[in-house]
Scaffold this active site. Structure first.
Site, PDB file in Angstrom:
ATOM      1  CE  LYS A 150      23.110  40.836  48.612  1.00 39.16           C
ATOM      2  NZ  LYS A 150      22.957  41.304  47.216  1.00 39.16           N
TER       3      LYS A 150
ATOM      4  N   GLY B  16      25.520  48.559  41.304  1.00 42.22           N
ATOM      5  CA  GLY B  16      25.008  49.007  40.017  1.00 42.22           C
ATOM      6  C   GLY B  16      25.936  49.903  39.224  1.00 42.22           C
TER       7      GLY B  16
ATOM      8  CG  ASN C 255      20.567  41.501  39.398  1.00 45.20           C
ATOM      9  OD1 ASN C 255      19.668  41.606  40.213  1.00 45.20           O
ATOM     10  ND2 ASN C 255      20.284  41.341  38.123  1.00 45.20           N
ATOM     11  CB  SER C 256      23.583  45.758  37.553  1.00 40.42           C
ATOM     12  OG  SER C 256      22.703  46.060  38.610  1.00 40.42           O
TER      13      SER C 256
ATOM     14  CB  ALA D 127      27.515  45.482  45.073  1.00 39.61           C
ATOM     15  N   GLY D 128      29.012  46.023  42.221  1.00 42.63           N
ATOM     16  CA  GLY D 128      30.011  46.877  41.597  1.00 42.63           C
ATOM     17  C   GLY D 128      30.781  46.258  40.451  1.00 42.63           C
TER      18      GLY D 128
END
Length: 265
Positions: free
Chosen positions: A98, A159, A208-209, A186-187
């Site tokens: 990645k 994040g 993830n976050s 992301a986001g």
């Protein structure tokens, strides 16, 4: 019927990819990954960290039995990317990478120029590159032209949990690159964000976050798994056509004529 999608020729059933960072504990990470139903887990090789406990972490990752997707998190130059990618290939015994190459430290936005250069060099060395990029169509096109079979545009800065800030951009990428595996990365902050992305026709989402930072990561992982599947089913079913005026859901057959006539007549 099978609804698998492919990444560089390898088929997967789950359209939810999951990260392995920021969890309250390694055990929580392991449980959340299992609850997500994901078949791919992303990992970051911490070049500067050789403290005790690292082996236990990697063993937990191996115990998941999932496909490991190493990333080049924290890199700010093409040379850094190349060095870390080669280390990842040796440590994890995979050509998958990645590609992350940060151009701005404030919002962690990928460098659109160096990103393409890094992708070209990695592909030339036999890597299977999954580039993390912004939702810029031209950048995505350049990455595909370089040889990337997968594109991973953000929904919002990493994040933030803001969800899809520019639906038009993602719609456009999907329409213009219909044969490319498209993963929103992301986001995303809520399961509804993942559902919205899947309803656009993207192939998968990476989180993830949003899971690791939840009050209960295990339950949140399950929620994202359900939302991802619901969004995919919605896309396959084909939504109704949006209308600008109300349309009755009950039939008008047999009703008196004055009930069905417009007030303007």
């Amino acid at each position: 019927m099978s609804d698998a999608f492919t990444i560089y020729g390898q088929s997967f059933s789950s359209r939810l990819l999951i990260g392995s960072a920021l969890y309250p504990s390694p055990q929580c990470m392991h449980q959340a990954i299992a609850a997500s139903g994901s078949e791919i887990v992303t990992v970051s090789l911490r070049r500067q960290n050789s403290h005790a406990g690292g082996d236990d972490f990697w063993q937990l990752i191996k115990d998941t039995g999932l496909t490991v997707l190493p990333n080049t998190s924290g890199c700010h130059s093409v040379q850094e990317v190349m060095t870390l990618a080669q280390m990842c290939r040796e440590v994890f015994a995979t050509d998958w990478i990645k590609l992350e190459l940060i151009g701005d430290d404030y919002n962690l936005q990928p460098d659109p120029i160096a990103l393409v250069t890094a992708a070209e060099q990695l592909l030339a060395q036999g890597f299977k590159v999954l580039p993390y990029c912004t939702d810029d169509l031209v950048v995505c096109q350049r990455l595909v032209s370089a040889g990337c079979e997968v594109i991973m545009p953000w929904a919002a800065p990493i994040g933030t949990g803001k969800g899809i800030l520019n639906p038009y951009a993602l719609h456009t990428i999907r329409e213009r690159l219909p044969d490319v595996t498209l993963i929103v990365d992301a986001g995303l902050g809520l399961p509804s964000h993942a559902c919205q992305a899947m309803e656009m026709g993207v192939d998968a989402v990476l989180l993830n976050s949003a899971i690791a930072g939840a009050n209960d990561p295990v339950v949140m992982a399950q929620a994202f798994a359900n939302a991802t599947e619901a969004g995919r089913q919605s896309y396959l079913a084909g939504p109704m056509v949006e209308k600008s005026t109300a349309v009755p859901s009950t039939p008008t057959l047999g009703m008196p004529a004055w009930h069905t006539m417009s007030e303007d007549i």
